[in-house]
Write an enzyme that holds these catalytic residues in place. Structure first.
Site, PDB file in Angstrom:
ATOM      1  N   ASP A   1     -43.141   1.224  23.972  1.00 32.25           N
ATOM      2  CA  ASP A   1     -43.069   1.702  22.470  1.00 32.25           C
ATOM      3  C   ASP A   1     -43.284   0.818  21.455  1.00 32.25           C
ATOM      4  OD1 ASP A   1     -42.235   4.309  23.610  1.00 32.25           O
ATOM      5  OD2 ASP A   1     -40.467   3.571  24.162  1.00 32.25           O
TER       6      ASP A   1
ATOM      7  N   GLU B   1     -57.925   0.408  -0.300  1.00 27.95           N
ATOM      8  CA  GLU B   1     -58.735   0.055  -1.384  1.00 27.95           C
ATOM      9  C   GLU B   1     -60.111   0.018  -1.255  1.00 27.95           C
ATOM     10  OE1 GLU B   1     -56.976  -3.443  -2.889  1.00 27.95           O
ATOM     11  OE2 GLU B   1     -55.014  -2.606  -3.706  1.00 27.95           O
TER      12      GLU B   1
ATOM     13  N   ASP C   1     -45.031  -4.391  26.395  1.00 30.09           N
ATOM     14  CA  ASP C   1     -43.885  -3.506  26.241  1.00 30.09           C
ATOM     15  C   ASP C   1     -44.527  -2.103  26.075  1.00 30.09           C
ATOM     16  OD1 ASP C   1     -41.544  -2.526  24.928  1.00 30.09           O
ATOM     17  OD2 ASP C   1     -42.557  -2.541  23.107  1.00 30.09           O
TER      18      ASP C   1
END
Length: 371
Positions: free
Chosen positions: A19, A301, A17
């Site tokens: 997008d 983090e 695919d």
């Protein structure tokens, strides 16, 4: 996030695919829709994102018009946004791992087809900004070249036909539910790379992975990647910086960085850290929603691999991220989470001594230079 079923079949070709799988289109589309609905006194809040992922442009426009109760027809709205979108195709970035995958398959002569619900003109425009992509596809099938788009299997069956292969010999890689449904209906193996953080919805897929960085082609009988080193994957370096804030240990404030973070999959990364008053350090970090703590927004983090005498909240922290370790994962207990964090630390500490990574210790950004 990695969910796999017993593999049914080895493959000889890949159908991709565009997008949301190869290109980070969502941000551009969201920006255009935000501007477009404001004209009607509405405020885009992204609630249609899940509804429009993987749909044809007409279906996506219809969903927005209906949900926002816009005083225009679907055709009119599509006519308004199409030139705005077309002007932005040049700004769409490849998703992490996309260039790596395309080059890998091409270099090993694996047939690759591109199957997208987008019109042919849009596809041609988008891929023209990514060097080497068009020549790497043995076939390109657009949404306006078939009678019905995804979730119909037609576009995938047409791709197999153009590749001169049986559908069962093809592996589909998709980010959307319509794409996964269509690929399975075509009788193909399907790997889902969800563009929305809801992997539990992708039950039809044969495997669900966090990002293209986590794809293991060898599981499907395809040539394996050979660029991992000591449990790490080199990536194109990227930079982020800001004040240190409190969290589960020192966190980096992500204010103003939502667009940048949307370009990078959740997971564990590593690199180098520069503290404004204390120097340079090795660093391992997580990006994501942190499932254990049920965060609702992406956070960063970082863990600076050094024993400090005191805290450094409020100081300017600059990071250069140079490698990837693993996807974000769910943990049943805080103890298992902490054990995995310490394993990540050991991997990062070793890897940052490898010249591939150690050279970035001298990145000027870490010492305060602007990008």
């Amino acid at each position: 996030m990695s969910i796999a079923k017993p593999l049914k079949n080895l493959v000889s070709a890949v159908i991709l695919d565009l997008d949301g799988t190869l290109l980070h289109t969502d941000g551009i589309v969201g920006d255009v829709l935000k501007v477009s609905v404001v004209k009607y006194g509405k405020q885009w809040d992204g609630r249609e994102t899940q509804k429009i992922v993987g749909k044809t442009p007409l279906e996506a426009a219809a969903a927005v018009v209906e949900d926002y109760e816009l005083p225009c027809s679907t055709d009119d709205f599509l006519t308004q946004i199409t030139p705005l979108l077309y002007d932005q195709w040049c700004n769409i970035k490849a998703l992490p791992g996309a260039n790596r995958l395309i080059k890998h398959l091409s270099s090993h002569n694996v047939p690759v087809a591109l199957a997208s619900n987008s019109p042919r003109a849009n596809i041609e425009s988008k891929i023209s900004y990514h060097q080497g992509w068009k020549g790497s596809f043995s076939a390109i099938i657009a949404g306006d070249e078939v009678r019905t788009g995804k979730p119909s299997p037609e576009i995938f069956l047409e791709a197999a036909k153009r590749l001169n292969l049986k559908p069962s010999s093809c592996l589909v890689i998709e980010d959307s539910l319509p794409g996964v449904t269509g690929g399975k209906a075509a009788g193909m193996e399907v790997v889902a790379v969800p563009s929305i953080p809801k992997s539990h919805l992708y039950t039809e897929a044969d495997e669900v992975i966090n990002s293209l960085l986590d794809l293991q082609p060898e599981l499907w009988g395809l040539p394996p990647f050979e660029d991992w080193m000591e449990g790490t994957l080199p990536i194109k370096p990227w930079h982020i910086g800001g004040p240190v804030v409190k969290g589960f240990g020192p966190n980096l404030s992500t204010k103003g960085y939502s667009a940048l973070l949307s370009e990078h999959p959740s997971g564990v990364y590593f690199g180098w850290a520069g503290l404004s008053s204390q120097g340079l350090y090795k660093m391992v970090m997580s990006i994501g929603w942190n499932p254990y703590f049920n965060n609702t927004e992406k956070t960063i983090e970082p863990w600076l691999l050094h024993e400090f005498d005191g805290d450094f909240y409020g100081e300017e922290l600059r990071l250069v991220i140079v490698g990837y370790i693993r996807p974000e994962a769910n943990f049943s207990s805080l103890e298992s989470l902490i054990a995995k964090i310490h394993e990540d630390r050991r991997i990062a500490e070793r890897a940052l001594d490898i010249p591939t990574y150690s050279k970035y210790r001298d990145d000027p950004y870490l010492k305060g230079s602007s990008l």
